[in-house]
Design an enzyme around this catalytic site. Sequence first.
Site, PDB file in Angstrom:
ATOM      1  N   LYS A  25       0.857  -1.192   0.000  1.00  0.00           N
ATOM      2  CA  LYS A  25       0.000   0.000   0.000  1.00  0.00           C
ATOM      3  C   LYS A  25       0.891   1.240   0.000  1.00  0.00           C
ATOM      4  CE  LYS A  25      -4.312   1.227   2.386  1.00  0.00           C
ATOM      5  NZ  LYS A  25      -5.047   1.039   3.637  1.00  0.00           N
TER       6      LYS A  25
HETATM    7  O1  G3P Z   1      -7.954   2.078   5.411  1.00  0.00           O
HETATM    8  C1  G3P Z   1      -8.266   3.288   4.852  1.00  0.00           C
HETATM    9  C2  G3P Z   1      -9.658   3.805   5.092  1.00  0.00           C
HETATM   10  O2  G3P Z   1     -10.572   2.794   4.865  1.00  0.00           O
HETATM   11  C3  G3P Z   1      -9.821   4.538   6.397  1.00  0.00           C
HETATM   12  O3  G3P Z   1     -11.149   4.683   6.782  1.00  0.00           O
HETATM   13  O4  G3P Z   1     -12.848   5.221   8.463  1.00  0.00           O
HETATM   14  O5  G3P Z   1     -10.460   5.912   8.863  1.00  0.00           O
HETATM   15  O6  G3P Z   1     -11.832   7.058   7.143  1.00  0.00           O
HETATM   16  P1  G3P Z   1     -11.594   5.777   7.873  1.00  0.00           P
END
Ligand code: G3P
Length: 217
Positions: free
Chosen positions: A87
């Site tokens: 990633k």
């Molecule tokens: O892993 C990346 C993304 O899915 C993060 O999500 O909920 O922290 O905005 P969030």
Amino acid sequence: MKFFVDTANLDQIRDAQDLGVLDGVTTNPSLMAKEGITGQNNILKHYVDICNIVDGDVSAEVIATDFEGMVKEGEALANLHEQIVVKLPMIKDGIKAAKYFNDKGIRTNVTLVFSAGQALLAAKAGATYVSPFIGRLDDVSTDGLGLIAEIRQIYNNYGFETQILAASVRHTMHIIDCAKIGADVITGPLSSIEGLLKHPLTDIGLAKFLADFNKGN
Ligand code: G3P
């Protein structure tokens, strides 16, 4: 459509795997820290633990922000397990690294994508996955699902094979809307996937079937 869970919590990953519909896991440094996984060796071991639970791709994020550092870290991550997807952040050196890894046959996930232009660049670099963060766009009064639709159109126009991984999914309707638009993958909490199970008429109908069965027995 693939379902990934967005967590580094091994119990949740086991639960998701047990459900039988899981295609992979995404993690990031914040999710690792949330589980108290710190220090390079512990983090690498945790990635292997995740790979040993799930049948599918496991995104492991580099910390470096320069090309050479990303290549070094990404190669070490890719060598950990065949399920690892490297990633990379959506920055200039991240795009260069995505091209480098694509040329070497190492799969990548370009993350922190918030615009169609960024997604176009990631596809040009040959990223395996591109991760637009729909929930975080919604959080700032911007249309996260609209971005998924824009990327879908652009990728369809040119036949890009990069898979649209709708990330920062927060709830079940995000998944349904992403499916309508044609996202290739969603990643979110297990609760957002389990929400797909729920309908009160199912519960009422099952209760009636069981009650009627029991009347005759
Ligand atoms: O892993 C990346 C993304 O899915 C993060 O999500 O909920 O922290 O905005 P969030």
